[in-house]
Write an enzyme that holds these catalytic residues in place. Structure first.
Site, PDB file in Angstrom:
ATOM      1  N   ASP A 118      42.069  34.781 -50.955  1.00  0.00           N
ATOM      2  CA  ASP A 118      41.364  34.845 -49.669  1.00  0.00           C
ATOM      3  C   ASP A 118      40.635  33.520 -49.451  1.00  0.00           C
ATOM      4  OD1 ASP A 118      39.626  35.401 -47.512  1.00  0.00           O
ATOM      5  OD2 ASP A 118      39.547  37.518 -48.062  1.00  0.00           O
ATOM      6  N   LYS A 122      34.457  30.691 -43.735  1.00  0.00           N
ATOM      7  CA  LYS A 122      33.097  30.406 -43.273  1.00  0.00           C
ATOM      8  C   LYS A 122      32.252  29.806 -44.404  1.00  0.00           C
ATOM      9  CE  LYS A 122      33.126  34.010 -39.732  1.00  0.00           C
ATOM     10  NZ  LYS A 122      32.486  35.248 -39.212  1.00  0.00           N
ATOM     11  N   ASP A 154      48.770  28.848 -48.831  1.00  0.00           N
ATOM     12  CA  ASP A 154      49.313  28.323 -47.578  1.00  0.00           C
ATOM     13  C   ASP A 154      48.213  27.699 -46.736  1.00  0.00           C
ATOM     14  OD1 ASP A 154      48.192  31.027 -47.155  1.00  0.00           O
ATOM     15  OD2 ASP A 154      48.735  30.609 -45.070  1.00  0.00           O
ATOM     16  N   TYR A 193      53.101  37.270 -49.919  1.00  0.00           N
ATOM     17  CA  TYR A 193      52.506  36.421 -48.887  1.00  0.00           C
ATOM     18  C   TYR A 193      53.262  35.109 -48.744  1.00  0.00           C
ATOM     19  CZ  TYR A 193      48.269  39.226 -48.146  1.00  0.00           C
ATOM     20  OH  TYR A 193      47.385  40.211 -47.807  1.00  0.00           O
TER      21      TYR A 193
END
Length: 215
Positions: A118, A122, A154, A193
């Site tokens: 992940d 932010k 990615d 993914y």
């Protein structure tokens, strides 16, 4: 994105304790006993649905693999793969990857894989990124001297951040790929993914970072 709960997931995880250690802290310093061999141990932090770690275990029976995943509804999918394949050199841990020192002794792990973590884009969430300095400290603690992190993503922003984080920590960037699928790199095992992002034409970034020799 909030994940849907899978009915029956807790029961299945409890039932197949031969593949998922229900009390993993009891195996700290004794993972070789659980595998019943003394092969090197490679762990994947954030193993997701388990495609990468399962394929690696099939290709490399001479290495022990441990896939670590916190999300119950995801790790149960990886468990289904393991139940089907019955791989003796693969285990799963349903724990927080930020607490590795609770489950592995110093120098017990030979390699860490971080695949499509992940990005937490932010700034206020920087400390949650798996390549933040506090995570690197945990990896270094459980890894062998001069142990390696193999990192793929990615996300260009996360990749650039991670290269900087590795460097600031004093790690050596052994290899860097800015477009993995257009390179000469061989034997790449794609995650779910990775396949999805690659099919969209997105670049895949990869690096191997090595910890400095301990004094």
């Amino acid at each position: 994105m909030r994940l849907r709960k899978k009915p029956g997931a807790p029961a299945k995880i409890a039932e197949y304790s031969q593949y998922i250690a229900n009390t993993p802290e009891e195996w700290i310093g004794k993972w070789y006993d659980r595998f019943k061999n003394d092969y090197p141990i490679h762990i994947e932090v954030g193993t997701g649905k388990g495609r990468f770690i399962t394929e690696m275990a099939k290709i490399h029976p001479e290495i022990n693999y441990i896939g670590i995943e916190l999300q119950e509804s995801v790790i149960v999918v990886a468990l289904d793969k393991l139940i089907e394949e019955k791989l003796p050199n693969l285990q799963l841990l349903h724990v927080n990857g930020g607490s590795l020192t609770q489950y592995f002794a110093k120098g017990e792990v030979d390699r860490v894989y971080l695949n499509f973590s992940d990005p937490w884009p932010k700034s206020r969430h920087e400390k949650r990124r798996l390549t933040f300095s506090s995570f690197l400290k945990n990896y270094e603690e459980v890894l062998i001297p001069e142990g390696e992190i193999h990192f793929k993503t990615d996300n260009q922003g996360l990749f650039e951040y991670s290269l900087s984080s590795f460097s600031k920590y004093g790690m050596i960037l052994d290899q860097v790929w800015l477009n993995l699928h257009e390179s000469s790199f061989e034997d790449n095992i794609m995650t779910e993914y990775e396949e999805k992002f690659s099919n969209r034409g997105q670049r895949i970034y990869r690096t191997v970072a090595k910890f400095p020799k301990r004094k």
